[in-house]
Design a protein around this motif. Structure first.
Motif, PDB file in Angstrom:
ATOM      1  N   ARG A   1     -14.444  15.197   5.330  1.00 11.80           N
ATOM      2  CA  ARG A   1     -14.957  14.511   6.535  1.00 11.80           C
ATOM      3  C   ARG A   1     -15.171  15.523   7.538  1.00 11.80           C
ATOM      4  O   ARG A   1     -15.910  15.300   8.704  1.00 11.80           O
ATOM      5  CB  ARG A   1     -14.133  13.147   6.702  1.00 11.80           C
ATOM      6  CG  ARG A   1     -14.614  12.034   6.197  1.00 11.80           C
ATOM      7  CD  ARG A   1     -13.997  10.896   6.934  1.00 11.80           C
ATOM      8  NE  ARG A   1     -13.581   9.853   6.039  1.00 11.80           N
ATOM      9  CZ  ARG A   1     -12.325   9.355   5.846  1.00 11.80           C
ATOM     10  NH1 ARG A   1     -11.372   9.756   6.611  1.00 11.80           N
ATOM     11  NH2 ARG A   1     -12.096   8.597   5.017  1.00 11.80           N
TER      12      ARG A   1
ATOM     13  N   GLN B   1     -10.131  13.939   3.635  1.00 10.55           N
ATOM     14  CA  GLN B   1     -10.072  14.297   4.990  1.00 10.55           C
ATOM     15  C   GLN B   1     -10.581  15.688   5.473  1.00 10.55           C
ATOM     16  O   GLN B   1     -11.589  15.610   6.425  1.00 10.55           O
ATOM     17  CB  GLN B   1      -8.721  14.592   5.343  1.00 10.55           C
ATOM     18  CG  GLN B   1      -8.243  14.365   6.761  1.00 10.55           C
ATOM     19  CD  GLN B   1      -8.642  12.858   7.117  1.00 10.55           C
ATOM     20  OE1 GLN B   1      -8.140  11.746   6.435  1.00 10.55           O
ATOM     21  NE2 GLN B   1      -9.401  12.550   8.060  1.00 10.55           N
TER      22      GLN B   1
ATOM     23  N   TYR C   1      -5.947   3.463   1.255  1.00  9.38           N
ATOM     24  CA  TYR C   1      -5.108   2.951   1.751  1.00  9.38           C
ATOM     25  C   TYR C   1      -4.189   4.134   1.914  1.00  9.38           C
ATOM     26  O   TYR C   1      -2.727   4.128   1.662  1.00  9.38           O
ATOM     27  CB  TYR C   1      -4.204   2.009   0.843  1.00  9.38           C
ATOM     28  CG  TYR C   1      -5.250   0.824   0.528  1.00  9.38           C
ATOM     29  CD1 TYR C   1      -5.525  -0.112   1.391  1.00  9.38           C
ATOM     30  CD2 TYR C   1      -5.968   0.673  -0.527  1.00  9.38           C
ATOM     31  CE1 TYR C   1      -6.216  -1.258   1.292  1.00  9.38           C
ATOM     32  CE2 TYR C   1      -6.455  -0.135  -0.784  1.00  9.38           C
ATOM     33  CZ  TYR C   1      -6.840  -1.374  -0.070  1.00  9.38           C
ATOM     34  OH  TYR C   1      -7.735  -2.305  -0.184  1.00  9.38           O
ATOM     35  N   ALA C   2      -4.522   5.410   2.390  1.00 11.53           N
ATOM     36  CA  ALA C   2      -3.647   6.643   2.162  1.00 11.53           C
ATOM     37  C   ALA C   2      -3.180   7.066   3.671  1.00 11.53           C
ATOM     38  O   ALA C   2      -3.917   7.036   4.803  1.00 11.53           O
ATOM     39  CB  ALA C   2      -4.394   7.637   1.653  1.00 11.53           C
ATOM     40  N   SER C   3      -2.233   7.588   3.701  1.00 16.07           N
ATOM     41  CA  SER C   3      -1.901   8.684   4.799  1.00 16.07           C
ATOM     42  C   SER C   3      -1.205   9.973   4.408  1.00 16.07           C
ATOM     43  O   SER C   3      -1.039  10.940   5.308  1.00 16.07           O
ATOM     44  CB  SER C   3      -0.815   7.961   5.819  1.00 16.07           C
ATOM     45  OG  SER C   3       0.307   7.623   5.129  1.00 16.07           O
TER      46      SER C   3
ATOM     47  N   VAL D   1      -9.117   7.996   8.942  1.00 13.33           N
ATOM     48  CA  VAL D   1      -8.062   8.810   9.742  1.00 13.33           C
ATOM     49  C   VAL D   1      -8.918   9.879  10.603  1.00 13.33           C
ATOM     50  O   VAL D   1      -9.801  10.598   9.948  1.00 13.33           O
ATOM     51  CB  VAL D   1      -6.809   9.411   9.010  1.00 13.33           C
ATOM     52  CG1 VAL D   1      -5.915  10.227   9.685  1.00 13.33           C
ATOM     53  CG2 VAL D   1      -6.117   8.323   8.785  1.00 13.33           C
ATOM     54  N   LYS D   2      -8.686  10.438  11.542  1.00 16.86           N
ATOM     55  CA  LYS D   2      -9.267  11.430  12.318  1.00 16.86           C
ATOM     56  C   LYS D   2     -10.601  11.118  12.736  1.00 16.86           C
ATOM     57  O   LYS D   2     -11.584  11.993  12.507  1.00 16.86           O
ATOM     58  CB  LYS D   2      -9.127  12.583  11.584  1.00 16.86           C
ATOM     59  CG  LYS D   2      -7.848  13.364  11.648  1.00 16.86           C
ATOM     60  CD  LYS D   2      -7.889  14.951  11.584  1.00 16.86           C
ATOM     61  CE  LYS D   2      -6.599  15.554  11.955  1.00 16.86           C
ATOM     62  NZ  LYS D   2      -6.570  16.878  12.117  1.00 16.86           N
TER      63      LYS D   2
ATOM     64  N   ILE E   1       0.851  -1.219   0.014  1.00 19.39           N
ATOM     65  CA  ILE E   1       0.121  -0.039   0.028  1.00 19.39           C
ATOM     66  C   ILE E   1       0.778   1.491   0.115  1.00 19.39           C
ATOM     67  O   ILE E   1       0.367   2.353   0.433  1.00 19.39           O
ATOM     68  CB  ILE E   1      -1.129   0.006   1.174  1.00 19.39           C
ATOM     69  CG1 ILE E   1      -0.323  -0.244   2.471  1.00 19.39           C
ATOM     70  CG2 ILE E   1      -2.218  -0.868   0.947  1.00 19.39           C
ATOM     71  CD1 ILE E   1      -0.967  -0.307   3.714  1.00 19.39           C
TER      72      ILE E   1
ATOM     73  N   ASN F   1       2.284  -4.959   5.142  1.00 22.29           N
ATOM     74  CA  ASN F   1       2.273  -3.278   4.858  1.00 22.29           C
ATOM     75  C   ASN F   1       1.928  -2.513   5.968  1.00 22.29           C
ATOM     76  O   ASN F   1       2.175  -1.452   6.006  1.00 22.29           O
ATOM     77  CB  ASN F   1       1.175  -3.187   3.754  1.00 22.29           C
ATOM     78  CG  ASN F   1       1.496  -4.001   2.328  1.00 22.29           C
ATOM     79  OD1 ASN F   1       2.786  -4.075   1.988  1.00 22.29           O
ATOM     80  ND2 ASN F   1       0.668  -4.733   1.933  1.00 22.29           N
ATOM     81  N   VAL F   2       1.371  -3.264   7.068  1.00 20.06           N
ATOM     82  CA  VAL F   2       1.150  -2.282   8.278  1.00 20.06           C
ATOM     83  C   VAL F   2       1.719  -3.248   9.249  1.00 20.06           C
ATOM     84  O   VAL F   2       1.751  -4.285   9.175  1.00 20.06           O
ATOM     85  CB  VAL F   2      -0.453  -1.965   8.504  1.00 20.06           C
ATOM     86  CG1 VAL F   2      -0.943  -0.835   7.351  1.00 20.06           C
ATOM     87  CG2 VAL F   2      -1.457  -3.197   8.277  1.00 20.06           C
TER      88      VAL F   2
ATOM     89  N   GLU G   1       1.913   6.377  12.682  1.00 19.96           N
ATOM     90  CA  GLU G   1       1.665   6.463  11.427  1.00 19.96           C
ATOM     91  C   GLU G   1       0.401   5.842  11.055  1.00 19.96           C
ATOM     92  O   GLU G   1       0.306   4.508  11.196  1.00 19.96           O
ATOM     93  CB  GLU G   1       2.749   6.405  10.496  1.00 19.96           C
ATOM     94  CG  GLU G   1       2.174   6.777   9.253  1.00 19.96           C
ATOM     95  CD  GLU G   1       3.083   6.442   7.755  1.00 19.96           C
ATOM     96  OE1 GLU G   1       2.677   6.440   6.727  1.00 19.96           O
ATOM     97  OE2 GLU G   1       3.979   5.883   7.813  1.00 19.96           O
ATOM     98  N   TYR G   2      -0.755   6.611  10.830  1.00 17.97           N
ATOM     99  CA  TYR G   2      -2.126   5.844  10.343  1.00 17.97           C
ATOM    100  C   TYR G   2      -2.263   5.835   9.186  1.00 17.97           C
ATOM    101  O   TYR G   2      -2.301   6.827   8.379  1.00 17.97           O
ATOM    102  CB  TYR G   2      -3.328   6.655  11.204  1.00 17.97           C
ATOM    103  CG  TYR G   2      -3.002   6.719  12.739  1.00 17.97           C
ATOM    104  CD1 TYR G   2      -3.684   5.489  13.423  1.00 17.97           C
ATOM    105  CD2 TYR G   2      -2.596   7.862  13.484  1.00 17.97           C
ATOM    106  CE1 TYR G   2      -3.491   5.551  14.849  1.00 17.97           C
ATOM    107  CE2 TYR G   2      -2.718   8.087  14.715  1.00 17.97           C
ATOM    108  CZ  TYR G   2      -2.774   6.742  15.537  1.00 17.97           C
ATOM    109  OH  TYR G   2      -2.657   6.859  16.649  1.00 17.97           O
ATOM    110  N   ILE G   3      -2.912   4.733   8.632  1.00 21.29           N
ATOM    111  CA  ILE G   3      -3.104   4.482   7.286  1.00 21.29           C
ATOM    112  C   ILE G   3      -4.552   4.107   7.099  1.00 21.29           C
ATOM    113  O   ILE G   3      -5.005   3.169   7.998  1.00 21.29           O
ATOM    114  CB  ILE G   3      -2.042   3.360   6.707  1.00 21.29           C
ATOM    115  CG1 ILE G   3      -0.584   4.080   6.734  1.00 21.29           C
ATOM    116  CG2 ILE G   3      -2.697   3.153   5.177  1.00 21.29           C
ATOM    117  CD1 ILE G   3       0.300   2.878   6.243  1.00 21.29           C
ATOM    118  N   GLU G   4      -5.112   4.797   6.112  1.00 22.90           N
ATOM    119  CA  GLU G   4      -6.632   4.095   6.036  1.00 22.90           C
ATOM    120  C   GLU G   4      -6.562   3.010   5.064  1.00 22.90           C
ATOM    121  O   GLU G   4      -6.348   2.668   4.124  1.00 22.90           O
ATOM    122  CB  GLU G   4      -7.400   5.256   5.075  1.00 22.90           C
ATOM    123  CG  GLU G   4      -7.658   6.718   6.079  1.00 22.90           C
ATOM    124  CD  GLU G   4      -8.791   7.731   5.304  1.00 22.90           C
ATOM    125  OE1 GLU G   4      -9.327   7.116   4.450  1.00 22.90           O
ATOM    126  OE2 GLU G   4      -8.768   8.593   5.924  1.00 22.90           O
ATOM    127  N   VAL G   5      -7.405   2.007   5.692  1.00 22.75           N
ATOM    128  CA  VAL G   5      -7.609   0.732   5.007  1.00 22.75           C
ATOM    129  C   VAL G   5      -8.825   0.220   5.594  1.00 22.75           C
ATOM    130  O   VAL G   5      -9.297   0.212   6.487  1.00 22.75           O
ATOM    131  CB  VAL G   5      -6.494  -0.456   5.808  1.00 22.75           C
ATOM    132  CG1 VAL G   5      -6.695  -1.840   4.851  1.00 22.75           C
ATOM    133  CG2 VAL G   5      -5.295  -0.067   5.252  1.00 22.75           C
TER     134      VAL G   5
END
Lengths: 258, 333
Positions: free
Chosen positions: A212, A209, A198-200, B162-163, A117, B202-203, B185-189
């Motif tokens: 939201r 973001q 799958y982003a940061s 996230v958030k 990712i 990957n995480v 570090e937060y990742i959106e999955v």
């Protein structure tokens, strides 16, 4: 001087009219979901000039440049190979049509499992989506090379790489560049979409973001940034195209003048 | 005197039955006499049509259960369900009055309120378990040294968005354990992909709710549970609330009817686990066996305002909220 002023007025006229209409239409609006021009512009500077420029904008641009560069280079190489070889063309064309029909966003979850990712996945998604117009236009461009020209090169003993360099590429260039022109906005779209999952970090991530967190003017400022980015990329492309195809545009001007 | 009273009672009952029959036969409006019939006991008046925004997740199926069981009708409500992508996507529809009520996470409501969106919490809905095995947890690969919250420092942790509640409660848990929450570090999955991404390396850790949590717990050789962040941050954290806005929020009668219906629905769904399981299976499309064994959060329409206040404070501490929402306005009386 006068001519360039008039040109500038033509270029800016429609945007200014649209902004004026928007400004008047949103004067009385109280809903926070209605974007207004003035807060949007102030937010634009507040949001994107600063930390976010380094954590979101630059990484996004990096992915876009890497992905589309791969698409353009690989697309031209494959397109040249296939375009020059009748057998290879018959062999690959159905497969190309198959893969071209797959919308790249649906591949993101699959790419994410296979590649991971990180940025490589995003670059791969961009490259996968942006490559098709380059490949197909290059094939067409190479095929359309003038028969007489080809025969002439042959009889002068121009073969192999030099024929590609001095005859095929220049004659296919207008079409190849038309393909590149199509691939650029696809690259931007996929850059944004690939950052929504799958982003940061990145522009797509930030816009989601902001949406939201109900930061509506900020979110719209992100969309404005994407529009400006697209505009800048197309300007840049025009410059490059003018340089590469100087002979071609010169020819066109002459033909138009006659 | 007695005769007339008896007569009117009979008449009223008759009108009630008639109007019920009218409703069940799909007539859009009952006979005019029902206007004078008392609303108490339900079924006497016309049903008020309302639209409710729901997410396609197991706890939200309770509303569908209440509709199927006729509980909303008993409270005079004719509910149309609209499915929404996420809690944040539902809020604009509620604030413009397209949806009368929404069921979503309270942090989104607070965020919207702090940005000036008129949105009010009407009732509680679902709550994280305040002790024992909670319904969400942070899970890491077994034997890789992530044992405590502080070990998450410098690691990649997946959350669905996230958030929101995931990274908020994880951040607080890491801080209380002596770690630096900013270094995670937060990742959106998306939840269904989380364990696969953990397997793929990957995480380093994933925040997952049920039913994925049970899948991970069932395989202790592969996964280890780091902890339950909700219990660390705010035990019994409300995971979803019901909310409304504008004119609907001012309509005290409607809000009361809604609250009563939600309370009865949640109580009935909790008591009838089997029937609720079937509704979950239909509503979310998960296999019936999985729905029947799914561990659920606590469903309750009662909401302790202190929990919302704690959540608001925590969200401000981690800068998820720029300004404090006015909780007196946000929490509807």
């Amino acid at each position: 001087m006068r001519r360039s002023l008039i040109a500038l007025a033509y270029a800016l006229g429609l945007p200014l009219i649209l902004i004026a209409i928007w400004w008047i239409a949103s004067l009385g609006a109280t809903s926070i979901f209605v974007p207004k021009p003035v807060p949007l512009v102030t937010q634009f500077f507040e949001v994107w000039i600063g930390d976010r420029f380094f954590t979101d904008v630059l990484p996004s641009l990096g992915r876009f440049v890497a992905g589309t560069a791969i698409a353009i280079v690989l697309g031209m190489l494959i397109g040249l190979g296939v375009g020059l070889n009748r057998g290879l063309r018959a062999f690959t064309e159905p497969v190309f049509e198959f893969f071209r029909a797959i919308p790249p966003p649906v591949l993101i979850p699959i790419f994410a499992l296979v590649i991971g990712i990180g940025d490589d996945m995003r670059i791969a998604v961009i490259a996968f989506g942006a490559i098709w117009p380059v490949i197909l236009n290059t094939i067409e461009g190479v095929r359309a090379a003038d028969e007489v020209q080809t025969e002439t090169s042959r009889s002068y003993g121009i073969h192999g790489l030099s024929r590609v360099r001095y005859q095929v590429l220049p004659s296919a260039a207008p079409q190849i560049l038309a393909g590149v022109r199509q691939s650029l906005p696809i690259g931007i779209i996929l850059m944004v979409i690939s950052e929504m999952l799958y982003a940061s970090s990145g522009l797509g991530f930030s816009i989601i973001q902001l949406q939201r967190s109900f930061a509506v003017p900020q979110m719209w400022s992100g969309i404005l940034l994407l529009g400006l980015l697209g505009f800048a990329v197309s300007l840049l492309f025009k410059l490059v195209e003018r340089r590469i195809l100087r002979w071609y545009h010169g020819l066109k001007d002459l033909q138009n003048a006659s | 005197m007695t005769r007339t009273r008896l007569f009117s009672a009979v008449a009223l009952t008759a009108v009630g039955i008639l109007s019920l029959a009218a409703c069940s036969s799909g007539s859009p409006s009952g006979p005019a006499e029902t206007e004078t019939a008392p609303a108490e006991g339900g079924g006497g008046g016309e049903l008020t049509p309302i639209t409710v925004g729901l997410l396609a997740i197991a706890p939200a199926a309770a509303v569908q259960y209440g509709i199927d069981e006729g509980i909303f009708e008993e409270h005079g409500l004719d509910v149309t369900v609209q499915m929404a992508q996420g809690g944040a996507a539902m809020l604009p529809a509620v604030s413009t009055g397209q949806y009368h009520f929404g069921v979503g996470n309270p942090l989104s409501v607070l965020t919207a309120a702090s940005q000036g969106v008129d949105v009010r919490i009407a009732s509680g809905y679902s709550f994280s378990l305040d002790e024992g095995e909670d319904i969400n947890a942070v899970v890491a690969r077994a034997g890789e040294g992530i044992e405590s919250w502080a070990d998450l420092e410098g690691k990649k942790v997946s959350v669905n968005a996230v958030k929101t509640q995931g990274d908020l409660t994880i951040g607080e848990a890491v801080e209380r354990d002596g770690g630096d929450p900013a270094a995670v570090e937060y990742i959106e999955v998306a939840f269904p992909d989380a364990l696969a991404q953990l397997d793929g390396g990957n995480v380093d850790a994933v925040w997952i709710p049920e039913p994925f949590l049970s899948m991970a717990v069932a395989d202790p050789d592969k996964y280890t549970v780091v902890g339950h962040p909700n219990q660390e941050a705010i035990p019994g954290l409300p995971t979803m609330v019901t909310f409304t806005s504008g004119a609907v929020a001012e309509d005290t009668e409607l809000v009361e009817a809604w609250r009563g219906a939600v309370a009865d629905t949640l109580a009935a769904a909790t008591d009838d686990r089997e029937g609720f399981g079937q509704t979950i299976a239909e509503f979310t499309g998960m296999p019936e066996a999985a729905a029947a064994n799914l561990r659920l959060e606590r469903l309750d329409a009662e909401l302790d305002p202190q929990l919302i206040s704690d959540l608001s404070d925590l969200a401000q501490k981690f800068a998820f909220l720029e300004s404090a929402p006015d909780l007196d306005t946000v929490i509807l009386d």
